[in-house]
Write a protein that holds these residues in place. Structure first.
Motif: not given
Length: 158
Positions: A122-133
């Motif tokens: 989930y972090v890998k997926t969200a890191a594409k759009k969420t700053p700081g991940l």
């Protein structure tokens, strides 16, 4: 009992009590020794097959003290035998407990790793759009870099 999912916890007081119980056990066994590998190798081993031999020789020693040299302490032999049988009994219980703790640790560790892998995905997926991940995703990804960089084994097994 079949393993499904482990739900448990230990309070700090529980942990303290368990550690105190360990300390009590150690205090009740002040004669315990630690042997080096070399010392273990050199010692006679009394396993299950030797128990009948030791038991018979103990009976013979108790019944025939007059054939033994005066320096042979039959009473010490009896005490050693009794301690050996008692420690064997205790070791069975300790091994059972150790096996249960080890199995539980393996199971709960597996559950924890499975949950961690889910979070990582989930972090890998969200890191594409969420700053700081992105940094967190990279930190989590470090766990798998060593696996990817190991050389592949050849078919010849060399």
């Amino acid at each position: 009992m079949a393993y499904q999912n482990i739900t448990g916890s230990l309070t700090p007081a529980d942990i303290q009590e368990i550690k105190a119980a360990f300390a009590t056990i150690e205090a009740k066994l002040p004669f315990l020794v630690t042997l080096s590998v070399e010392e273990r190798r050199k010692l006679f081993k009394m396993g299950d097959k030797s128990l009948a031999f030791v038991n018979t020789s103990l009976t013979a020693a108790q019944s025939n003290r007059d054939i033994l040299p005066a320096s042979f302490d039959v009473d010490e032999f009896v005490r050693d035998y009794q301690l050996a049988t008692t420690l064997s009994e205790l070791l069975i219980g300790l091994r059972q407990l150790t096996e249960q703790v080890d199995d539980t640790l393996m199971a709960v560790g597996s559950e924890t790793m499975s949950s961690s892998l889910t979070v990582y995905d989930y972090v890998k997926t969200a890191a594409k759009k969420t700053p700081g991940l992105k940094t967190i995703a990279e930190q989590l990804g470090e766990r798998f870099k060593a696996i990817k960089s190991k050389p592949a084994k050849t078919a010849s097994g060399s």
